[in-house]
Structures are given as structure tokens and as C-alpha cells.
Design an enzyme around this catalytic site. Structure first.
Site, PDB file in Angstrom:
ATOM      1  N   GLY A 254       0.824  -1.200   0.000  1.00  0.00           N
ATOM      2  CA  GLY A 254       0.000   0.000   0.000  1.00  0.00           C
ATOM      3  C   GLY A 254       0.858   1.250   0.000  1.00  0.00           C
ATOM      4  O   GLY A 254       0.670   2.155  -0.803  1.00  0.00           O
ATOM      5  N   GLU A 291       1.348   5.688   7.639  1.00  0.00           N
ATOM      6  CA  GLU A 291       2.758   5.873   7.263  1.00  0.00           C
ATOM      7  C   GLU A 291       3.366   7.057   8.012  1.00  0.00           C
ATOM      8  O   GLU A 291       4.514   7.008   8.440  1.00  0.00           O
ATOM      9  CB  GLU A 291       2.911   6.069   5.749  1.00  0.00           C
ATOM     10  CG  GLU A 291       2.274   4.980   4.885  1.00  0.00           C
ATOM     11  CD  GLU A 291       2.699   3.563   5.239  1.00  0.00           C
ATOM     12  OE1 GLU A 291       3.802   3.387   5.779  1.00  0.00           O
ATOM     13  OE2 GLU A 291       1.899   2.633   4.987  1.00  0.00           O
ATOM     14  N   GLU A 313       4.352  -2.551  13.395  1.00  0.00           N
ATOM     15  CA  GLU A 313       3.111  -2.620  12.619  1.00  0.00           C
ATOM     16  C   GLU A 313       1.867  -2.729  13.505  1.00  0.00           C
ATOM     17  O   GLU A 313       0.882  -2.046  13.277  1.00  0.00           O
ATOM     18  CB  GLU A 313       3.165  -3.772  11.610  1.00  0.00           C
ATOM     19  CG  GLU A 313       4.200  -3.553  10.503  1.00  0.00           C
ATOM     20  CD  GLU A 313       4.049  -2.237   9.760  1.00  0.00           C
ATOM     21  OE1 GLU A 313       2.958  -1.621   9.812  1.00  0.00           O
ATOM     22  OE2 GLU A 313       5.031  -1.797   9.133  1.00  0.00           O
TER      23      GLU A 313
HETATM   24 ZN   LIG Z   1       3.107  -0.067   8.515  1.00  0.00          ZN
END
Ligand SMILES: [Zn+2]
Length: 849
Positions: A254, A291, A313
Site C-alpha cells: 500500500g 505511514e 506494525e
Molecule cells: Zn506499517
């Protein structure tokens, strides 16, 4: 069968690097077929390592020269890197290599996309750029010089000197190589600015291909909102003079959080009302935030090794979910996250690809960018926050940032800050990081003399390599409702720590109805015997939005399973409960739309497996369709009222309220189109001035069997817009029909189909894999077609191929004929000469289970 044992890497084998890096200077002379990369790297022996073996990672590089402290050396080169005698003292390494970005179709390292140079280095792409200790615990300050005649040349950090044919960048923050980035091309920018809380002015840019500059404003606004939110909620400020975002068409993921230079799949940044749906807008806002938030949770504090991937994450997904909940509707965000978690992560946990949130071994780390690491990793953080409370969570995070800024940290470091701020023993909680599988929690209740008792029993099924599981800490939020629907016990958190445990509630005047797992307080499967009358009661009265929705979902699942297993007719009480929900004007329309959505075909297949049955994908599809037809018939008048009442006047806005109204109107449209042959949908298609309305109408027309003209019109209108054409491909590949495989084969012959663009490949084959009746058609055509294309794609792009293999992860749930056909396909893939390590590992794991 071939030997699949690529080299397995284990968490327990971690050893600190022999040498550390203080400074890196890189010079890129860009050329499509022969880019020269010169590196000058200052090494010093690591006092924490006894080893003095000097090893640098490097793959697919042509070494031109290598020098240590000015003296030429001749390193020993293997497929994985080089070794060379090195001083037991600080020294300077200089090397020059040649690479060919134009021939890089794997999209890892430095590659080209539509004439533009860009990079993707996470996890192990930097070793395809130059020789380097490419591991996250080696952090260094980078200075970069780019030489080319392209007008825009970007790298990490702050800009330095530039002139005709060159640009220099310096990043003062030490970082691991996976956060390195470089972009060069004919790009235009959408500029902006942000002033941080402490008064620092930051220049912001969204860089795109000429022609796309009109689709950047939303991303820019999302970036500013993210920067502000992270200051207000986590006290985190931005730390460079400039922040650049670049949109790239060919991208495996992404987006990527490279320090100061985020590189985005263009699908995750470009937005306009005409070309993007409400869901696209929400996703773009979330990915921009994700991000950006990595600047602290990932970049300033990174991972010691790739086994700790969830450290950055899980936490960053949790943070972006908090952000979306704050920007939009918290209940709707939570419910859609749970739907996604069950659809992807529970599915993963339940099959051959199950692995812990922190895996203990891997062959190819790219295969562990999974729903388990990301989404379950975020759920684990949510549980931790619930257990310690909001205030303690905030204190622990402050300590985490203070203690570990500049570190390559571990899950142990993360849990230690919670232990130090709360005094809480987290050793049992830590099992969430090491045990795979979704816990099942069975609950029974008793009522005696005004005392209500809930007894919970937890167990986790075996997963690959983990036959037995110890009980975990499971936070279960519970509320109680009285017979009249009033709440008699507000939400309270029960901490389940044993295999079996009871909790009592006293002083109640009548037997209550429990509302259990409020807010989906833990990622578990709750097994509870309940009547449909009670589910309808909770759907009508529960004050917790998640449990309210969940009651409706359980009701729908039960009704569908009785239709499937016993040939029952669509349940009148269920339809009545839906009518009541539609009539309740106090509800958020987005919530109503979620209640009207039935469980997916995959969800129903799994429910059948859980009940000891073998699912028939075709029959599941037919039954679900029959239920949708029954809903359309029984609810026609209220659906029509809802459709009319939720038309949004005025120019399009992607805000949460307008999107919620459109979500309900379009859900109604999908159902109404089953009755009117698509007339209402055609009218909406003809007048639509935004993609949300246009695409929903097209989808409704396809469902009504009246979509051919609209498909042609849509293609003619959007043939030059690659992101919109992805939607056109995807919609057709997802459309369930007996000849779905033939439709997909025909789509691959379309001139706009290409394997080289991961978005386009996923639009066709990702959508097809979710098309249960089509992909799992009894002919086996779907399996063969998927197999053929995965073999072709693997030669170009192993990473995307390996991810797509998860289409087969549920294969063991089907009948013997389907299993045989899938096994044949998997064996055919794995016997291909030169199959990538990525794909071989995935197929091997799926087959071995
Ligand atoms: Zn990430």
C-alpha cells in the site's frame, strides 16, 4: 516433490552485528540499464559482538570495485553477499556496483515505474542496491547524491546542494537501510505546509505524475490532520524540515514509511470525487496517517530484527485505527475492523498459514507481512490498553518514546515499559505474541436467588508446530440488560486468566440478558448458546454498538445456516428485526447498512466447517442469494424509503456523515435492484456525478443481470484512468456466475490487463479468489486458471505471487474432489523450475498442513 527447505531463519539465533555503521555516503549515477552506485561507509567493531566476521548483504549486484581504507580488496562473493577480511578497528569501506533498475520487475530495491525511478527497501530490498549490512539493528546517518537529468530527485531527510544534473540529501536521524528511499522522475508537486506545536515550519509535498495533480488535495489534508493528531494524542512532533509523499503506479504494497520520503501506491494517495469511492477516501486518509505515524513508531524506534515486525506494525495499525475512529465514527470503524479481522486474520489463524503475532522462524520475511502481524498485532495492543487503562497506557507510551528513541527494540522492551509504569506482571499476557490460533471462549450462565453467574472456558485449537496452548489473559467487557431493555450493569471488564473461570453479578431483581465481548474486547471466538429471540432483543436494545451489530450478525448467520443445513425458508422474525432496524431513525445510517449486510460466503463456509460439515460453495452462494431476494421482497417499502431519505444533496463531500448516508442508500439500491430489473440503478448510474454512486449503480446493475451496457459505458468513460479501470476489472472478476473462470480468462485478454502492475493483477485475481462460487466451481477451472497465472507472475514478481497463494489456504475444508484438484494445482506450481523462495515457502506451508 522438490526440496523446499530454503534456509530457515530463527528468532532464537539472533546475534548482534559484528560491525556497526556510523556514516553512509551514497552516490547514484542513474541509468535504466546501468545505474552506478558508489558507497562510502564508516564501520566500527561492535563492542557487543565477539565476532569480527565482516559480511555485507548483496543480491543481483555487479561489483566494480571495493576498497578498505584506500586499499583495494577482493571480497569473496556469494548469492547472498560478500565477506572480506576487515580491521578490528574503525575503517572506511568504499565500493562501486552496477544495477539495472529497468529490468527489476520484482519491485524490490531500485526499479522503474512509468519512466520514474523509485525504491522499495523493506524488508530486504536495500541489498539489491549496494553491499551493506541490511538488517534493521544497524542504524546510520545517510548522505545521498543523485545524478541524472531528471527534473525531480528526492531522498530521505533534508535537501542539501542541488544544481543541473544533481541533488544531494542528508538525513540527520540514524536509520536502518530498509527506510532508505530514492525517487527521480518527471513529477509535479501539490505543496503544503505545517507548523509543529513547538513552532517549526515543515514543507509538505505530494509528488505525482503530470496530470494527477488535481487528485492530491485530500491526501495533503489527511497528512496535516495526521500530524496534528499525533501531537495532540501521543505528543509526537515531526522532526525534519520537509516531508515528501510520492505516488507510484507499480508497487507491491500500500505504502512505505521511508524517513521523510513516504512512497505510496498511487491507489493509496490519488483521490477525486469523480474517480474515488467513499471507501477509497477513508482508506487513503488511514494509510497517509499510518505511514506518517511510523515516523515515531517504526522509524525513531525501529525493530531489532524482522521477528519484531509487529512492534512497529501492530502499534501503528492500532494508532491509525484510533485516528480513523476520531476522524469518523468510532463504532463503525470498530465493526468494520472486526469484519476484516475475521475475514482475513481468523481465516489465516484457522489454516496452514497460522503463525504467532511474533513468528519464531521464516524462510522469506516478505511472507510475514500478514493480517496476523498487522491486525492481530493491533488487537493485542488494544487488549493491553484495556487491561491497564487509558491513563497507564499513555504513561507507558511516554516512557517507551523516552527510553527507546533511536533504538532497534524488541517486544520485550515494549512490554517492559508497561511493567515499569504499572507494576503489572505481563508474562501470561505475552502468550498473545507467541501462541498462534484464535482462542475460543465458551460461556454458560446460571441464575439463582438474584445472582447471575457467567462461566467461561477458553481453549485454542492446535496450529502448525503448536499442538498445545496455555490459557491466555483475555479481557472480556460485559454489560447486563434488564427484561425491559434497560441497562442494569454498565460495561465492566472481566479478566479471564484460567482455562475455566466464573464471575458473579448480585443484587439483580430479574434475570438479565448479558451483552458479552463489548467493543470486541479481545480477538476471540465466543461460543454461546442463545435464542434468536434474545439476539433480536440485543439487536434492538443493546447500548454497545458492537454487540448490537453482533447480535444481528449472529441472527443472520443462524438463519442462513438453517436454510443451508435444513432447507429452512428465510426466517420471518429475522426479516422483522431488519425492518425494525431500518425504521429506527436514531441509528447511524452506516450502522444500519452494516446490519443489512449478510455474513460473507467465506464466513458461512467456515461456520459450516465449525459445525462439522463440508461446505458446498455453490450451494452457499444460492442460499445467500435466496436470503437477499427474500430481504428485497419483504423490505421493499422500507428500503425504498431509506433510499429516498438518504440521497445526499449538493456537491460531493467524502465526510463521514455523507458517506454514511450513501452507504445506506446504496445498500438499499443493491437489494431493490433484485426487484425492479435494475431500473433504479440505471437511473442512479445515469445521473451519478461521483464514483461512489456510479460504482454502486454499476454493481447493482450487474446483480440485476442488466449490467452489459453500463459496463461498456464505464469502460469507454474511464479507459484512460488506471485506478478506475482496476475497479472495472475487479467488479467483473468478483461477480459470481457459473462461468466466472471464463470471465476472468477473458479479462486477462483485455488490452489493459498486465501482470507487471500489481494493482491490476490483484484487481483481477484478488477479486476472483474472494468470489467463492466462481473460484471454487466444481469444474476446477478456477483453480487451474489461478495456478497458471501464479506460475507466470512468479517469474516477474515473487512477492505479489506469494501473497496471492493465500487464495488456497482454506483448501482442506472442501470435499475430496476439490481437495484433489487444488493439491494438483499446488504441486504443479511447486514443481516449476526456478520457482522463487517466496512462493515455494508459501505453497510448501499450505501443502504440508
Ligand atoms: Zn506499517
Amino acid at each position: 516433490m522438490k526440496d523446499l527447505t530454503g534456509k530457515t531463519i530463527y528468532l532464537k539465533d539472533y546475534a548482534p552485528p559484528a560491525y556497526l555503521v556510523d556514516e553512509v555516503h551514497l552516490t547514484f549515477a542513474l541509468a535504466p540499464e546501468a545505474t552506478r552506485v558508489k558507497s562510502r561507509i564508516r564501520f566500527r567493531p561492535n563492542p557487543d559482538s565477539a565476532s569480527r566476521d565482516f559480511f555485507l548483504h548483496g543480491e543481483e549486484l555487479t561489483l566494480i570495485s571495493a576498497v578498505i581504507d584506500g586499499a583495494p580488496v577482493t571480497p569473496k562473493i556469494t548469492e547472498e553477499g560478500l565477506t572480506c577480511p576487515a580491521p578490528d578497528a574503525p575503517f572506511t569501506w568504499e565500493a562501486e556496483v552496477e544495477i539495472a533498475p529497468a529490468r527489476n520487475t520484482a519491485l524490490e530495491g531500485l526499479y522503474m515505474s512509468n519512466g520514474m525511478y523509485c525504491t522499495q527497501c523493506e524488508a530486504e530490498g536495500f541489498r539489491k542496491i549496494t553491499y551493506y549490512p541490511d538488517r534493521p539493528d544497524v542504524m546510520s546517518v545517510f548522505t545521498v547524491r543523485i545524478e541524472s537529468d531528471l527534473p525531480v530527485m528526492l531522498s530521505n531527510g533534508n535537501p542539501g546542494d542541488s544544481g543541473p544534473g544533481f541533488a544531494e540529501w542528508h538525513d540527520p536521524w540514524p536509520k536502518p537501510a530498509y527506510l532508505f528511499a530514492l525517487v527521480a522522475g518527471e513529477l509535479v508537486n501539490h505543496p503544503g505546509s505545517f507548523t509543529t506545536n513547538s513552532g517549526k515550519d515543515v514543507e509538505l509535498n505530494v509528488w505525482v505524475r503530470p496530470g494527477d495533480e488535481g487528485k492530491c488535495a485530500f491526501a495533503m489534508e489527511s497528512l496535516k490532520k495526521s500530524m496534528k493528531w499525533d501531537e495532540e494524542v501521543y505528543g509526537r512532533e515531526y522532526d525534519l524540515d520537509i516531508f515528501n509523499i510520492v505516488a507510484v503506479d507499480d508497487f507491491n504494497m500500500g505504502a512505505m514509511e521511508n524517513k521523510g520520503l513516504n512512497i505510496f501506491n498511487s491507489a493509496a494517495v490519488l483521490a477525486s470525487p469523480e474517480t474515488s469511492t467513499d471507501a477509497n477516501f477513508e482508506r487513503i486518509e488511514a494509510i497517509i496517517a499510518h505511514e506518517y505515524f511510523h515516523n515515531w513508531t517504526g522509524n525513531r524506534i525501529t525493530c531489532r530484527d524482522w521477528f519484531q515486525l509487529c512492534l512497529k506494525e501492530g502499534l501503528t495499525v492500532f494508532r491509525d485505527a484510533q485516528f480513523t475512529a476520531d476522524m469518523r465514527s468510532e463504532p463503525v470503524k470498530r465493526i468494520t475492523d472486526v469484519i476484516d479481522l475475521r475475514g482475513r486474520q481468523f481465516r489465516e489463524d484457522n489454516g496452514p498459514l497460522a503463525h504467532p503475532v511474533r513468528p519464531e522462524s521464516f524462510v522469506e520475511i516478505n511472507n510475514f507481512y500478514t493480517a496476523t502481524v498487522y491486525e492481530k498485532g493491533a488487537e493485542v495492543i488494544g487488549m493491553l490498553k484495556r487491561l491497564v487503562g487509558d491513563e497507564a497506557y499513555a504513561k507507558a507510551l511516554d516512557l517507551y518514546f523516552e527510553r527507546h528513541d533511536g533504538d532497534a527494540a524488541t517486544i520485550e522492551d515494549w512490554l517492559q515499559v508497561f511493567k515499569d509504569t504499572t507494576g503489572r506482571d505481563l508474562s501470561q499476557f505475552k502468550l498473545w505474541y507467541s501462541q498462534a490460533g484464535t482462542p475460543r471462549v465458551a460461556v454458560e450462565e446460571t441464575w439463582e436467588d438474584g445472582t447471575f453467574t457467567l462461566t467461561f472456558r477458553q481453549s485454542t485449537p492446535p496450529t502448525p508446530g503448536q499442538p498445545d496452548k496455555a490459557p491466555r489473559v483475555i479481557p472480556i467487557a460485559v454489560g447486563l440488560l434488564g427484561p425491559n431493555g434497560d441497562e442494569v450493569q454498565e460495561t465492566t471488564l472481566l479478566e479471564l486468566t484460567q482455562a475455566e473461570q466464573s464471575f458473579t453479578f448480585t443484587g439483580l431483581s430479574a434475570r438479565p440478558v448479558p451483552s458479552i465481548l463489548r467493543g470486541f474486547s479481545a480477538p476471540v471466538i465466543l461460543d454461546r448458546q442463545s435464542s434468536n429471540a434474545e439476539r433480536a432483543f440485543l439487536l434492538a436494545h443493546d447500548t454497545d454498538p458492537f454487540c448490537k451489530w453482533e447480535a444481528g450478525r449472529a441472527l443472520a448467520r443462524d438463519v442462513l445456516l438453517r436454510m443451508l443445513n435444513d432447507g429452512a425458508a428465510p426466517d420471518r422474525d429475522f426479516l422483522g428485526a431488519l425492518a425494525a432496524t431500518l425504521a429506527d431513525e436514531s441509528l447511524d445510517p452506516a450502522f444500519v447498512a452494516l446490519v443489512l449486510a449478510l455474513p460473507s460466503e467465506d464466513d458461512l463456509a467456515q461456520a459450516q466447517v465449525d459445525a462439522g460439515r463440508v461446505p458446498d460453495p455453490q450451494r452457499i452462494h444460492e442460499v445467500r442469494e435466496a436470503m437477499l431476494d427474500a430481504m428485497a421482497e419483504a423490505l421493499e417499502a422500507p428500503l425504498r424509503r431509506a433510499y429516498d431519505a438518504h440521497q445526499v444533496p449538493g456537491p460531493y463531500s467524502p465526510d463521514a456523515d455523507a458517506a454514511a448516508a450513501r452507504a445506506l442508500a446504496n445498500t438499499a439500491l443493491m437489494l431493490l435492484s433484485r426487484r425492479d430489473g435494475g431500473a433504479l440503478a440505471q437511473a442512479q448510474y445515469d445521473r451519478a456525478d461521483n464514483m461512489t454512486q456510479q460504482l454502486a449503480a454499476l454493481s447493482a446493475l450487474l446483480t440485476a443481470g442488466a449490467g452489459d451496457d453500463a459496463l461498456r459505458a464505464f469502460e469507454a468513460q474511464w479507459k484512460d484512468d488506471r485506478l478506475v479501470m482496476d475497479k472495472w476489472f475487479s467488479l467483473q472478476a468478483a461477480h459470481a456466475a457459473p462461468d466466472a473462470a471464463a470471465t476472468v480468462a477473458r479479462l486477462t485478454e483485455h488490452p489493459a490487463f498486465t501482470m507487471k502492475n500489481p494493482n491490476r493483477f490483484r484487481a483481477v485475481f484478488g477479486a476472483f479468489a474472494m468470489n467463492q462460487a466462481g473460484f471454487h466451481h466444481a469444474s476446477g477451472d478456477g483453480y487451474r486458471l489461478m495456478g497458471d497465472w501464479l506460475i507466470r507472475l512468479d517469474r516477474l514478481n515473487p512477492q505479489t505471487t506469494a501473497r496471492m497463494c493465500s487464495a488456497f489456504q482454506t483448501w482442506r475444508r472442501y470435499d475430496a474432489d476439490r481437495q484433489d484438484m487444488i493439491r494438483d494445482t499446488l504441486r504443479r506450481i511447486i514443481s516449476v523450475d526456478g520457482l522463487s523462495r517466496d512462493t515455494a515457502e508459501m505453497i510448501g506451508r499450505i501443502l504440508d498442513a
